[in-house]
Design an enzyme around this catalytic site. Structure first.
Site, PDB file in Angstrom:
ATOM      1  N   GLY A 148       0.826  -1.190   0.000  1.00  0.00           N
ATOM      2  CA  GLY A 148       0.000   0.000   0.000  1.00  0.00           C
ATOM      3  C   GLY A 148       0.865   1.246   0.000  1.00  0.00           C
ATOM      4  O   GLY A 148       2.052   1.212   0.337  1.00  0.00           O
ATOM      5  N   CYS A 149       0.270   2.368  -0.374  1.00  0.00           N
ATOM      6  CA  CYS A 149       1.031   3.616  -0.467  1.00  0.00           C
ATOM      7  C   CYS A 149       1.476   4.109   0.907  1.00  0.00           C
ATOM      8  O   CYS A 149       2.656   4.420   1.111  1.00  0.00           O
ATOM      9  CB  CYS A 149       0.215   4.673  -1.199  1.00  0.00           C
ATOM     10  SG  CYS A 149      -1.466   4.910  -0.566  1.00  0.00           S
ATOM     11  N   PHE A 150       0.539   4.168   1.862  1.00  0.00           N
ATOM     12  CA  PHE A 150       0.918   4.599   3.211  1.00  0.00           C
ATOM     13  C   PHE A 150       1.952   3.665   3.840  1.00  0.00           C
ATOM     14  O   PHE A 150       2.941   4.134   4.429  1.00  0.00           O
ATOM     15  CB  PHE A 150      -0.309   4.698   4.118  1.00  0.00           C
ATOM     16  CG  PHE A 150      -1.212   5.868   3.838  1.00  0.00           C
ATOM     17  CD1 PHE A 150      -0.736   7.166   3.885  1.00  0.00           C
ATOM     18  CD2 PHE A 150      -2.556   5.668   3.544  1.00  0.00           C
ATOM     19  CE1 PHE A 150      -1.575   8.250   3.634  1.00  0.00           C
ATOM     20  CE2 PHE A 150      -3.407   6.734   3.294  1.00  0.00           C
ATOM     21  CZ  PHE A 150      -2.918   8.030   3.341  1.00  0.00           C
ATOM     22  N   THR A 152       4.252   1.906   2.484  1.00  0.00           N
ATOM     23  CA  THR A 152       5.578   2.088   1.887  1.00  0.00           C
ATOM     24  C   THR A 152       6.340   3.207   2.584  1.00  0.00           C
ATOM     25  O   THR A 152       7.475   3.022   3.035  1.00  0.00           O
ATOM     26  CB  THR A 152       5.458   2.383   0.384  1.00  0.00           C
ATOM     27  OG1 THR A 152       4.895   1.245  -0.276  1.00  0.00           O
ATOM     28  CG2 THR A 152       6.818   2.695  -0.226  1.00  0.00           C
TER      29      THR A 152
END
Length: 341
Positions: A148-150, A152
């Site tokens: 997921g972006c968060f 990372t």
């Protein structure tokens, strides 16, 4: 040239895959899928790709059964990937899934936070696609679960501290994200008048990326994660502030050395010993910038990370994983300079 396909190529992550792969010298995109846009040329849906020689004959198809490639990117909604990934696996293709469907070994966590009944994991090697922590597993995997972006930005911000056991297990993450992270379909929350000149906290204690961050950090050491995201009036980027609490007597210089050693060979992680990372430095790039490293009088160590949510937080990281799986140079198609200002 390796042939790759993108399932769900109309959204932001699919479009970003196409943008980045346009400059990749070792792969060709041969299939892009969309039931709604089937038959249309790629630039009719993504006008910014018009004139790209590599895509001059590329059109959307609505029939995923026709897809045949060395590797498939599934840029599909959570819950949809598990319906199609097993078929690609059975047909011998490698898959990089950008949804949350394969990020958890413990499927009960997925079901708790995503509110979706999981259909089970395929009997193949699956890797969590954060190269800085799982490069060897990615090399051998047939299925890679893109992070997921968060997670990372959060995981990379504190991984060295957890690994070295110099902070308490309690870790607090505060992240500001661009509106593109909410996807291409507009909602009341992402409507311009509601986003502009505003900061919107949401899912302040229940965001589904919380267990993803925690389970990965627990592979390195002790961690109890609290996470609160905020929607900011920007298009791209995630700026994460990590609040950690020192368990050992170390100074700022020692902490910076720990980070420089941990990430010394990582081409996409940049450590800033003096400057505080900014979103414009990473916009459009696959970099994760990490800095801050300030300690207050109460032993709170603050670390800042910055990523582009659509690149290192999604499509760029997926291509980095593809490069690893194929044995390419990890920088291939990705080594670009940020759009600053």
């Amino acid at each position: 040239m390796k042939e790759v396909a993108i399932i769900g190529a109309t959204g932001y992550t699919g479009a970003e895959l196409l943008r980045l792969l346009a400059n990749h010298e070792k792969v060709n995109v041969t299939y892009i899928t969309s039931r709604k846009e089937a038959g249309k040329h790629v630039f009719k849906v993504h006008p910014h790709l018009k004139g790209i020689e590599k895509y001059k004959n590329l059109c959307f198809t609505g029939d995923i059964d026709k897809v045949d490639a060395y590797l498939v990117f599934t840029a599909t909604p959570h819950g949809a990937s598990m319906d199609i990934v097993p078929d690609f696996i059975e047909r011998g293709m490698k898959v990089i899934d950008l949804s949350g469907d394969y990020r958890f070994e413990d499927l009960s966590l997925y079901e708790k936070y995503y509110k979706i009944k999981h259909k089970g994991l395929p009997d193949v090697k699956i890797a969590y696609g954060l190269p800085e922590l799982h490069r060897e597993e990615i090399k051998e995997a047939q299925l890679v679960a893109n992070p997921g972006c968060f997670p990372t930005g959060a995981i990379l911000a504190v991984a060295p501290l957890v690994k070295e056991n110099i902070i308490e297990e309690r870790i607090i993450f505060d992240s500001k994200t661009g509106v593109s992270g909410a996807g291409i379909k507009p909602t009341e929350t992402t409507h311009f008048p509601n986003v502009n000149e505003n900061i919107n906290p949401y899912k302040i204690t229940t965001h589904r990326h919380t267990p993803e961050i925690e389970k990965e950090l627990k592979k390195l050491g002790k961690a109890k994660v609290s996470f609160t995201p905020h929607l900011a009036p920007i298009t791209r980027g995630i700026l994460t502030t990590a609040h950690t609490f020192l368990a050992k007597d170390v100074d700022r210089e020692e902490i910076i050395k720990i980070y420089e050693k941990f990430y010394g060979s990582e081409v996409f992680v940049r450590i800033f010993s003096e400057e505080i990372p900014k979103l414009t430095w990473v916009r459009g790039t696959n970099f994760c910038d990490i800095g801050g490293f300030e300690i207050d009088e109460h032993g709170r160590l603050v670390v800042i990370s910055a990523i582009d949510n659509l690149v290192k937080g999604a499509s760029g990281q997926a291509i980095q994983n593809m490069n690893i799986m194929f044995g390419f140079d990890e920088k291939e198609g990705l080594f670009d300079v940020g759009l600053n200002p």
